[in-house]
Design a protein around this motif. Structure first.
Motif, PDB file in Angstrom:
ATOM      1  N   ARG A 226      -2.681   3.206  -1.134  1.00 46.91           N
ATOM      2  CA  ARG A 226      -3.832   2.542  -0.521  1.00 46.91           C
ATOM      3  C   ARG A 226      -4.512   3.506   0.442  1.00 46.91           C
ATOM      4  O   ARG A 226      -4.329   3.451   1.659  1.00 46.91           O
ATOM      5  CB  ARG A 226      -3.372   1.263   0.180  1.00 46.91           C
ATOM      6  CG  ARG A 226      -4.472   0.204   0.261  1.00 46.91           C
ATOM      7  CD  ARG A 226      -3.899  -1.147   0.607  1.00 46.91           C
ATOM      8  NE  ARG A 226      -3.346  -1.210   1.935  1.00 46.91           N
ATOM      9  CZ  ARG A 226      -2.309  -1.972   2.285  1.00 46.91           C
ATOM     10  NH1 ARG A 226      -1.715  -2.706   1.380  1.00 46.91           N
ATOM     11  NH2 ARG A 226      -1.877  -1.983   3.528  1.00 46.91           N
TER      12      ARG A 226
ATOM     13  N   ASN B 100      -7.201   0.542   4.221  1.00 47.22           N
ATOM     14  CA  ASN B 100      -6.969   1.485   3.132  1.00 47.22           C
ATOM     15  C   ASN B 100      -7.119   2.948   3.539  1.00 47.22           C
ATOM     16  O   ASN B 100      -7.602   3.761   2.766  1.00 47.22           O
ATOM     17  CB  ASN B 100      -7.926   1.178   1.974  1.00 47.22           C
ATOM     18  CG  ASN B 100      -9.373   1.142   2.411  1.00 47.22           C
ATOM     19  OD1 ASN B 100      -9.747   1.796   3.376  1.00 47.22           O
ATOM     20  ND2 ASN B 100     -10.198   0.384   1.706  1.00 47.22           N
TER      21      ASN B 100
ATOM     22  N   GLY C   4       0.790  -1.216   0.000  1.00 44.50           N
ATOM     23  CA  GLY C   4       0.000   0.000   0.000  1.00 44.50           C
ATOM     24  C   GLY C   4       0.822   1.265   0.000  1.00 44.50           C
ATOM     25  O   GLY C   4       0.324   2.339  -0.348  1.00 44.50           O
TER      26      GLY C   4
END
Length: 636
Positions: A366, A352, A304
């Motif tokens: 992310r 996220n 991410g």
């Protein structure tokens, strides 16, 4: 055009539908009290059905420098040593007499923000405070397990005293994050099992009802091996703390995602095949058959902290592909993990909320948000991903059976049909196949709902996430990707970054059957709501009992703006909000031309030295508008 027909008997036998998707997280607890993440929390809590659980690393090893280490390029994970606490943490130390002492100020700053926004922590016991770690090399282990238990008990006692036992009963205490990454635990997990046993005993010594679990392992072979050994230890191994056999575990957690940049994915099969492997191991231990099960890092792909500068295809995190994946994923959890495998699914955390990693406008990390200027920045835009969770939050609490004889249902398209109360219905309709190309396999879904109450009037709302709706990135593309943005361009993005209606509200009356054909391009998601008018409260509601909060700030264009926020409405037939502004005691006029999707608005049409007052109302599916709130006032 591919056409599919789906029927739902709204009076058929349903199943409970707990909203297991109401969880998210990010890498480092120290990011929490920074201005960008404070703003992120305001946005995250701006709608009914918002995230309930927040999972983040480092609460035991806070360093007090906010996002310093990521902004200055030391570590995206926020520590001076990647995956270790380093020597910067300041919560647990020793006094001059050699006694443990605790600085709770930072811990309180973090968890106060979470709790004040109507959320609960998933407490990760990671990373080990440097004051009590075994050594520089074994920074994941304590100098002694008794010392570790003392520290854990002090933390839990503090939280119980500060927030009250009833609040902490809603929390989850998780032993670690991906323990198989540490060589000493991977080769010999006995010291990890001991860490868990002392952790479990310390937490439950404060209150036996608190929930403790783990092991939060990753989805590959090392994780499988440690997972099985951990369950065997909890099932009947010697408890390192008590000397008895077995260890209490209240929830079981894993990390399975849809791919690895550079190797595989995004792939729904990759995620759920990994989950099947873990659940097959879990089923070897009947004692844990009903134990709560988490996938508390259920992301589309790993990495991410990397965005489009690393791999251009990670741009899907900016587009409607991401909410399409998430909505199909939640449907698949229902059909595979709950229905087929019979697991007590409790938490699915799409990890996220890494706004700190989103270092530039649409950088593809992310995150549910993107900054309008280089990070750190409090002027943020919602990505389409945000709208997936706002859409999911409007689903009901009972899942209805769907009648369709088609092998492609649930794989290439689907309908998640839910019921709220006695007679409100919410249907999530999606068209999604793995693969980033959105210009293929458009489908029309013919919905049919049978056995409605013919004596009722149902208001019908149709929300949509696709390339052109609920999609700030799509609007930016239509502008020609300008950057930096003008005030007018920012206003357009803000107008389209929330969950949007696809068509005007409709009405269904005097019928026992409702039929609707929905054309869905690839990776699109619709939410269709049927809300019985008699189920709604009177037009006067909670908005009249509040005043909007008004906060003056500087925009990315270095001009003043006002961030206006209010408590969201929980009405099922809510379309959005209308905000009114008065200048210097003059008449109130609307500031927005279309309903506002969440319970906040950024007003950039203000001038220094002027006094503004704001009131807000709610707009409903039948066209009615609630009474206006009391006024909130600010001088710019």
């Amino acid at each position: 055009m591919i056409v599919k027909s789906v029927s739902i008997d709204v009076q058929g036998q349903g199943k409970p539908f707990p909203h297991f998707f109401r969880a998210t997280g990010y890498a480092n607890a120290d990011y929490t009290y920074t201005p960008p993440l404070r703003r992120m929390y305001d946005c995250l809590s701006s709608y009914a059905g918002h995230p309930l659980y927040m999972r983040l690393h480092n609460i035991f090893s806070l360093h007090g420098k906010g996002d310093y280490y990521v902004v200055n390029g030391v570590s995206d994970y926020g520590n001076p040593i990647i995956n270790g606490s380093g020597d910067a943490d300041i919560v647990v130390t020793y006094d001059d007499a050699g006694n443990l002492k605790y600085d709770w100020e930072l811990v309180d700053r973090v968890y106060d923000i979470i709790v004040d926004h109507g959320m609960h922590p998933i407490v990760e016991a990671v990373y080990m405070p440097s004051a009590i770690r075994k050594s520089e090399q074994d920074y994941n282990m304590p100098a002694s397990n008794a010392l570790w238990a003392t520290v854990v008990r002090a933390f839990v006692l503090h939280w119980a005293e500060r927030y009250g036992v009833e609040e902490v009963l809603t929390w989850y205490f998780e032993i670690c994050n991906e323990p198989e990454q540490y060589p000493n635990w991977n080769s010999d997990p006995s010291s990890f099992f001991a860490l868990y046993d002392y952790f479990e005993r310390a937490v439950h010594s404060v209150d036996s009802r608190f929930k403790v679990g783990g092991p939060a392992v990753q989805q590959w072979e090392d994780g499988h091996r440690l997972f099985e050994k951990f369950l065997a230890h909890c099932d009947g191994g010697v408890n390192y703390c008590t000397g008895d056999y077995g260890s209490r575990i209240d929830f079981i957690s894993v990390h399975c995602k849809g791919g690895i940049p550079g190797q595989v994915g995004p792939s729904m099969d990759y995620m759920f095949n990994s989950l099947r492997e873990y659940i097959a191991i879990l089923k070897r231990f009947p004692r844990f058959a009903d134990t709560e099960f988490f996938n508390d890092e259920s992301d589309i792909v790993w990495d991410g902290n990397r965005g489009i500068a690393y791999k251009s295809w990670l741009n899907f995190r900016n587009t409607h592909y991401a909410p399409g994946f998430v909505c199909k994923m939640i449907h698949t959890y229902c059909s595979v993990v709950q229905d087929e495998l019979g697991v007590n699914l409790s938490i699915v955390d799409s990890d996220n909320c890494h706004l700190t990693w989103e270092k530039s406008f649409f950088s593809g990390n992310r995150s549910q948000f993107t900054p309008l200027a280089g990070a750190p920045c409090t002027d943020i835009i919602r990505k389409p991903m945000f709208n997936a969770f706002q859409l999911l939050g409007r689903l009901g609490d009972e899942r209805l059976a769907v009648d369709v004889a088609d092998d492609e249902f649930g794989v290439k398209y689907g309908v998640l049909a839910t019921k709220a109360g006695r007679s409100d219905y919410a249907l999530m309709v999606w068209n999604f196949e793995d693969g980033l190309d959105s210009d293929v396999n458009e489908r029309t879904i013919r919905l049919k709902l049978d056995h409605l109450d013919a004596g009722s009037v149902y208001d019908v709302l149709h929300f949509r996430i696709d390339a052109d709706h609920s999609n700030a990135y799509g609007q930016w593309l239509a502008m020609g990707r300008p950057y930096p943005l003008s005030a007018e361009q920012i206003a357009v993005l803000r107008e389209h970054d929330g969950l949007e209606l696809y068509e005007d509200p409709d009405v269904c009356t005097g019928r026992t059957t409702f039929e609707k054909s929905i054309g869905l391009p690839m990776h699109a998601v619709s939410l269709v709501l049927l809300v019985r008018r008699s189920e709604c409260s009177a037009p006067k509601e909670s908005l009249v009992d509040q005043s909007p909060a008004c906060q003056i700030e500087r925009s990315v264009l270095d001009v003043p703006q006002v961030y206006v926020s209010w408590k969201y409405s929980e009405r099922k037939d809510l379309v959005g909000y209308r905000l009114y502004r008065s200048l210097a005691g003059g008449p109130y006029t609307p500031v927005n031309t279309k309903p506002i999707a969440g319970s906040y608005y950024v007003d950039s049409a203000v001038e220094p030295g002027r006094t503004y007052a704001y009131v807000v109302s709610a707009i409903y599916a039948d066209g009615n508008e609630s009474l206006r709130s009391m006024a909130g006032e600010v001088t710019v």
